[in-house]
Design an enzyme around this catalytic site. Structure first.
Site, PDB file in Angstrom:
ATOM      1  N   HIS A  31      17.950   0.996  -6.113  1.00 29.73           N
ATOM      2  CA  HIS A  31      16.602   1.257  -5.611  1.00 29.73           C
ATOM      3  C   HIS A  31      15.985  -0.015  -5.018  1.00 29.73           C
ATOM      4  CE1 HIS A  31      12.777   3.336  -5.261  1.00 29.73           C
ATOM      5  NE2 HIS A  31      12.206   2.266  -5.784  1.00 29.73           N
ATOM      6  N   CYS A  34       0.826  -1.210   0.000  1.00 32.64           N
ATOM      7  CA  CYS A  34       0.000   0.000   0.000  1.00 32.64           C
ATOM      8  C   CYS A  34       0.854   1.252   0.000  1.00 32.64           C
ATOM      9  CB  CYS A  34      -1.027  -0.018   1.117  1.00 32.64           C
ATOM     10  SG  CYS A  34      -0.331   0.230   2.721  1.00 32.64           S
TER      11      CYS A  34
END
Lengths: 265, 463
Positions: free
Chosen positions: B100, B50
């Site tokens: 990342h 989320c």
């Protein structure tokens, strides 16, 4: 040769003390590990020096303040090594090592051999009393850490020192354990001393100031121990009492040495 | 061959956008299949929580790859036009994409830096990708590396060591007073949410005895069942305080329920054993003057929040170290990506050529049994000459191209031309593509930093 080992030991303990003090203000454990290593090597040197000394003069010669203080430092460092290796309680070093170092430096400036006539059994008294004193020194360190941690918690200062110090009840337990171990040893040490004195001078006690102080110290720790069991003198009160008690022990020692007996009886 | 990532996170997109883009677990299969159907996307991996939705992919062309993944996002999520979506999307390529991924796995990109859930989510997502064979040699290696980087960061830094929730800060403080919580007794006064959470944390940490008292006797009984605790009538709880090592107070009362005298008496009856009092109620329910009583340690909600703030600060400090680790690891994996692929290919190629050569020499010599030693060596020399001349050009090119941008393509081409098996599958037993490798038990996740909704400043939780 012994002298060289002795000086190297002092140098290494000095290093251990310095690293372990610096560790108090650092977040990582590197310095504590260096302190442990340096002190460990120092301990080996110290052991060699002590063994050489015993080999040279026999155990019964270990009655001078020089030897008593050196033995005290040795036993204290042994306790530190055990606690650090076994329980990873690095912070103990920051409190125990300075005591060991001071004791050893003090030993270094005192004469090695005593001129006073001595009984062969006096070393038993000296050794037991010193082991008892190690117990009180550990109790002192635990008490000091307790008071500091208690203060940090009360004032809500959650700093680096706070994160390094162990939980309060652990320190209280350590304090108790150290006194419970040290007190019987001191008791035996005093009995051994009294017996030696009786043989040497025909009297168990001659009420000289050192003997009086030693008995006062003994009575003090006896009360501390009884107080814990009966009326709950634990935690902060026990911490303060053991700090004061060890202060008394140190004063006794200084007094006796200053008087220039040169022997730990 | 290039590695890219395109996605959005709590840093670039508000929850209104994230919730539209999030892919529910039930639709992950479908999404992965669709992702793989785009031309030029050779491997794909989708991470959807989320707080972030990201696609990692191995693509042939960088620009085209990015465009395809953008397309994938707007095709999959019809509720958002690409104009609405594009401003929130970020994209990285090569070492920055790998970096990342590592940072995400190590929880350096999380809303609460160091929170442990993201690693579990990454593992789950990876498992789905593995099951669908959406990821391949390169992504599998990268994600596994990301998982190990995350573990390294967690063990070598203190990023996940300290409490970042109010209820957990209470546990942390308790551990500075009591070394062994399992022998301790907790008294819960009132049934506030945070108090219940703190009590739950303490039970998780080993506390076995819990007592509960509330004004409303019925809810005390309810709670008592939850913690297998005994409930105490509200009017008697002050008396029971002597038995409690930890008192958690959280009621709606507008006055002090526990006064100086109550605590003094409790400490006396406890023979000076320390008592730890936590007042989570606002307005406070324990007289602040209690803090001056020896062996009583009182902390209110502000103290706990201060502690949380300090711990977050500590995490940020540790994050700096973690970033360095990530950089190192990226450097290493780049090396692997470049070198490891060409070397086994060359070895395999040579091996294959040698096999063919020996087989053919064997056959030829079998048909010519009467050759002299000199003639035999001429035949062998002929075979070696042809093989070496043929291979030479390919090997030189492979070596030369392996460090260039398109190196992996040459290597793959060589593999196909010469029918070589996949070097990654053949040579390294530790790098097989089974899903079991990622499923190691992970102690720390349930440990020191159990997150709970109440602690997140923004009230959002990574799910």
């Amino acid at each position: 040769m012994t002298a060289i080992f002795f000086m190297v030991t002092i140098a290494l303990y000095l290093g251990g003390t310095a690293f372990s003090s610096a560790y108090l203000s650092r977040r990582d454990d590197t310095l504590a590990k260096i302190a442990l290593g340096v002190t460990g090597v120092g301990f080996l040197m110290h052991t060699v020096a002590l063994l050489a000394r015993v080999g040279e003069a026999g155990p019964e010669s270990l009655v001078s303040f020089h030897d008593a203080l050196s033995f005290f430092a040795w036993a204290l460092v042994l306790v530190f090594l055990w606690v650090d290796v076994r329980h990873h309680l690095h912070v103990m070093g920051s409190f125990l090592l300075p005591l060991a170092l001071l004791s050893l430096i003090w030993a270094a400036v005192l004469p090695k051999n005593t001129t006073a006539p001595m009984l062969k059994t006096v070393w038993v008294h000296v050794t037991l009393s010193m082991l008892g004193t190690v117990g009180f020194a550990v109790a002192f360190a635990a008490g000091l850490m307790y008071v500091i941690q208690d203060g940090l918690l009360k004032s809500k200062q959650f700093n680096v020192l706070y994160s390094k110090l162990p939980p309060l009840d652990f320190l209280d337990h350590l304090n108790q354990l150290a006194i419970v171990t040290g007190f019987p040893l001191l008791t035996l040490g005093i009995i051994a001393g009294a017996l030696s004195a009786e043989v040497a001078r025909g009297a168990y006690l001659n009420w000289n100031p050192e003997q009086v102080w030693a008995l006062v110290t003994w009575a003090f720790y006896c009360v501390v121990l009884l107080g814990r069991i009966t009326v709950g003198w634990r935690a902060k009160r026990a911490a303060y009492l053991t700090i004061i008690g060890f202060g008394g022990v140190v004063l006794t020692l200084i007094g006796v040495v200053m008087k220039g007996h040169g022997a730990a009886l | 061959m290039h590695i890219i990532v395109v996605g959005l996170s709590h840093k670039t997109a508000p929850v209104e956008v994230r919730e539209k883009l999030a892919v529910p677990e039930s639709r992950l299969d479908e999404a992965l299949a669709r992702l793989r159907s785009y031309a030029g996307i050779k491997e794909g991996f989708l991470l959807s929580t989320c707080n972030r939705v990201e696609v990692y992919a191995v693509v042939e062309q960088i620009e085209e790859g990015h465009a395809r993944v953008h397309e994938f996002f707007s095709d999959t999520h019809l509720a958002l036009s690409s104009e609405q979506l594009t401003p929130h999307l970020y994209g990285y390529t090569g070492d920055r994409a790998i970096g990342h991924l590592f940072r995400v796995a190590a929880s350096l990109d999380s809303m609460i830096v160091g929170e442990p859930q993201i690693l579990g989510q990454l593992k789950d997502a990876f498992e789905v990708a593995l099951n669908h064979k959406a990821s391949g040699v390169v992504l599998n290696k990268l994600v596994r590396k990301a998982i190990s980087v995350a573990k390294r960061v967690r063990t070598e830094t203190k990023i996940a060591e300290t409490a970042v929730s109010v209820s957990y800060a209470a546990v942390e403080l308790a551990k500075k007073i009591f070394s062994n919580l399992s022998e301790k007794t907790v008294l819960l006064v009132g049934a506030g949410e945070m108090a219940k959470l703190a009590a739950q944390h303490l039970v998780d940490q080993g506390v076995r005895k819990v007592s509960i008292t509330t004004r409303d006797a019925a809810s005390a009984v309810d709670l008592a069942r939850r913690f297998s605790a005994n409930s105490i009538p509200f009017e008697h709880f002050r008396h029971e305080m002597a038995e409690a090592d930890i008192v958690i107070c959280s009621t709606g009362a507008a006055r002090y329920l526990i006064g100086v005298e109550d605590v003094e008496q409790a400490v006396r009856r406890r023979m000076n054993r320390p008592i730890f009092l936590i007042d989570i109620s606002v307005p406070r329910n324990i007289d602040p003057a209690v803090k001056d009583i020896d062996n009583a340690f009182l902390f209110d909600i502000d103290d706990l929040e201060t502690r949380v703030e300090q711990n977050l600060e500590e995490r940020r400090r540790e994050a700096v170290k973690a970033e360095q680790m990530v950089d190192e690891e990226v450097e290493q994996i780049l090396h692997w990506l470049k070198s490891l692929e060409v070397t086994p290919t060359i070895v395999a190629l040579r091996h294959r050529a040698e096999e063919i050569k020996q087989a053919e020499i064997g056959k030829a010599l079998a048909r010519l049994p009467n050759l002299s030693a000199q003639e035999r060596s001429v035949v062998e020399g002929l075979a070696s000459g042809i093989v070496n001349k043929l291979l030479h050009g390919s090997l030189v090119t492979l070596k030369a191209e392996s460090t260039s941008g398109g190196g992996a393509m040459f290597i793959e081409a060589a593999r196909r031309f010469f029918g070589l098996e996949d070097p990654a599958a053949a040579g390294r037993p530790g790098d097989t593509s089974s899903a079991t490798a990622i499923d190691e038990p992970d102690q720390a996740e349930s440990g020191a930093t159990r997150e709970s909704p109440e602690q997140h400043p923004a009230g959002k939780r990574q799910t």
